[in-house]
Design a protein around this motif. Sequence first.
Motif, PDB file in Angstrom:
ATOM      1  N   LYS A   2       0.851  -1.199   0.000  1.00  8.60           N
ATOM      2  CA  LYS A   2       0.000   0.000   0.000  1.00  8.60           C
ATOM      3  C   LYS A   2       0.882   1.243   0.000  1.00  8.60           C
ATOM      4  N   ILE A   3       0.477   2.217  -0.755  1.00 12.28           N
ATOM      5  CA  ILE A   3       1.197   3.494  -0.724  1.00 12.28           C
ATOM      6  C   ILE A   3       0.203   4.613  -0.429  1.00 12.28           C
ATOM      7  N   THR A   4       0.576   5.431   0.547  1.00 11.41           N
ATOM      8  CA  THR A   4      -0.307   6.522   0.955  1.00 11.41           C
ATOM      9  C   THR A   4       0.354   7.861   0.670  1.00 11.41           C
ATOM     10  N   ALA A   5      -0.420   8.763   0.121  1.00 10.77           N
ATOM     11  CA  ALA A   5       0.042  10.146  -0.026  1.00 10.77           C
ATOM     12  C   ALA A   5      -0.993  11.056   0.619  1.00 10.77           C
ATOM     13  N   SER A   6      -0.534  12.218   1.074  1.00  4.83           N
ATOM     14  CA  SER A   6      -1.480  13.174   1.658  1.00  4.83           C
ATOM     15  C   SER A   6      -1.204  14.561   1.099  1.00  4.83           C
ATOM     16  N   VAL A 120      -0.470  11.287  -6.657  1.00  4.07           N
ATOM     17  CA  VAL A 120       0.893  11.003  -6.195  1.00  4.07           C
ATOM     18  C   VAL A 120       1.011   9.571  -5.676  1.00  4.07           C
ATOM     19  N   ALA A 121      -0.001   9.099  -4.960  1.00  4.57           N
ATOM     20  CA  ALA A 121       0.060   7.716  -4.454  1.00  4.57           C
ATOM     21  C   ALA A 121       0.030   6.722  -5.614  1.00  4.57           C
ATOM     22  N   ALA A 122      -0.817   6.979  -6.594  1.00  4.66           N
ATOM     23  CA  ALA A 122      -0.913   6.060  -7.735  1.00  4.66           C
ATOM     24  C   ALA A 122       0.364   6.101  -8.570  1.00  4.66           C
ATOM     25  N   ALA A 123       0.919   7.299  -8.742  1.00  7.08           N
ATOM     26  CA  ALA A 123       2.157   7.434  -9.521  1.00  7.08           C
ATOM     27  C   ALA A 123       3.297   6.681  -8.843  1.00  7.08           C
ATOM     28  N   GLN A 125       2.949   4.140  -6.856  1.00  8.00           N
ATOM     29  CA  GLN A 125       2.632   2.721  -7.025  1.00  8.00           C
ATOM     30  C   GLN A 125       3.156   2.233  -8.375  1.00  8.00           C
ATOM     31  N   LEU A 126       3.114   3.123  -9.363  1.00 10.64           N
ATOM     32  CA  LEU A 126       3.580   2.781 -10.714  1.00 10.64           C
ATOM     33  C   LEU A 126       5.076   3.074 -10.881  1.00 10.64           C
TER      34      LEU A 126
END
Lengths: 327, 327
Positions: A2-6, A120-123, A125-126
């Motif tokens: 899991k990657i979290t960004a805020s 940012v979290a999705a990027a 993840q990729l």
Amino acid sequence: MKITASAPGKLVLFGDHAAVYGKPCLVTAVDLRFSTTVEPLDEPVVEISTPQLREQGETYRVQRDAVSARNRRETAFVEAALRQLIDRYKVTSGFHVDTEGPQVTFGLGSSSAIAAATLVAAAQQLKLEIDKREIFDLVYAAVLDVQGTGSGVDVAAAVYGGTVYYVNRGDMIERLPDSHLPIVIGYSGSKVSTTNLIGDVARLRDRQPDFMHTLLHMLGDMSVQARDHILHENWQAFGDLMNIHQGILDGFGVNTLQLARLIFAAREAGATGAKISGAGGGDCMFALAVESTRSSVTEAIQQADGTPVDIATGADGVRLETTSHKA
Amino acid sequence: MKITASAPGKLVLFGDHAAVYGKPCLVTAVDLRFSTTVEPLDEPVVEISTPQLREQGETYRVQRDAVSARNRRETAFVEAALRQLIDRYKVTSGFHVDTEGPQVTFGLGSSSAIAAATLVAAAQQLKLEIDKREIFDLVYAAVLDVQGTGSGVDVAAAVYGGTVYYVNRGDMIERLPDSHLPIVIGYSGSKVSTTNLIGDVARLRDRQPDFMHTLLHMLGDMSVQARDHILHENWQAFGDLMNIHQGILDGFGVNTLQLARLIFAAREAGATGAKISGAGGGDCMFALAVESTRSSVTEAIQQADGTPVDIATGADGVRLETTSHKA
């Protein structure tokens, strides 16, 4: 994994409404963070869970190729951000997306923050490396995809953080050197539609083009000068400009009696300046209160039936959270 | 033979504060009249009786050659007006002067009206034929003699009556054709010193010369346009300009919470526009309320703890009263 960004919310300091017309404005990011956690999915599917959907006991699923800002109101900013990323980077995987945000936002919240955190979290993840400017451009495109319009100033706050000098839809985005803004924020307790207020100002501008042109331009010029006053900590001048700016917003018809009560109370308690933040019609005002008047101004806002909002300004822009859990 | 003249009070409509800097403004005379009765005296002496002096059981006597704006505060405007006349026309007789005025003036009263009534009654006593322009010039000179400063807009209202378009210390004084102004006046119940407010604005102008220059100029331009809107009874535009003007006055720091309450209440009750009249800090606001909203606006002002002031606008300028008694 899991990657979290805020990403942070925003408080517009100068150039409110003028930013809609491309004029310079000043915004500070506030430490009211919205976060998005993204997990990879093997299927070409996007699952989205938001606080609102969770309350309804629902997880929303959509085919990756059908992700769109126009599917559902609750997921519009998340989908719009993913859509930008999917199109720009020919993304072939799927995602599970969880969004979180503060329950009470005092009108300082920001759909742009949700979009920025998602992107940012999705990027990440990729494993894409995207710089701030590209993040801004993609998030702003996502916001425009949802709203059709918008100055992008809230996107700048969400992405860059700190206090930002912002001109004409991102033509210039300057994060000012970190410094403490001696302000007290007061929530008026109510809100009307920002869209309606922007429409009201547009109609007044249609009826009174010359005066409105001059005034909107002046608000932009005030932002230019207020930027300098922040850099030189020239708070007397900053406060004077706040008060003049507030009057002009009042003249635009976006002030309310309750905002006026908080503003007069803050000034009487020693604030050098006080004004609405943002579109008006409710939400927040802020007062310039150096350390010696801070507590009296805070108390005055409370006694005028306002809610002092103790949230730090100049907050970090969108960032990865190190507390991410393993999948 | 006693001769009585009376002159009206004033309500500044547009260009408040800007008039101090010579910008165009609009003022209407209000039917709140101040009167002066003059009798000849054989001695070279001037006796003055004002409501205030009568209350103190006093009649003030001064040698004609010693008449001066600087003798006493209570008689300053009467003496200043007589001084102008005595000097201009080499007056050799003496006068007994009685002044009368409304007990409650709602801040619409006018020392200029007392000076104008005094000058016209004394001139008539001397059988002098003086036209409006000369009356204006002499009364304005008298007012400047007392105050040292002043735009003269209240003198124009007192002398010309009606609704007057006024530019730069009397460079242009145009009495507009008589027409009904659809306004409701509301008294806020309090007052601070006009002199202080003018000083506050002057200091803000010193600190922020560019913005204040533009805004003061804009208030003048608004007066120019508002004049046209009166002539064409274009009340929507007149109201829009009132609201923008009000915001700019708020930005100057001359608004108060109580004035804001009355202004918001009037607008919510259907007034097309609402603003402070005059220097601010208290005194009166007025609202543009066409016939259909007149009673709801009046009621709203009352419910916001204001006092609706039912006084006719566009009143006659200084005039001789036919009710004069024989000596």
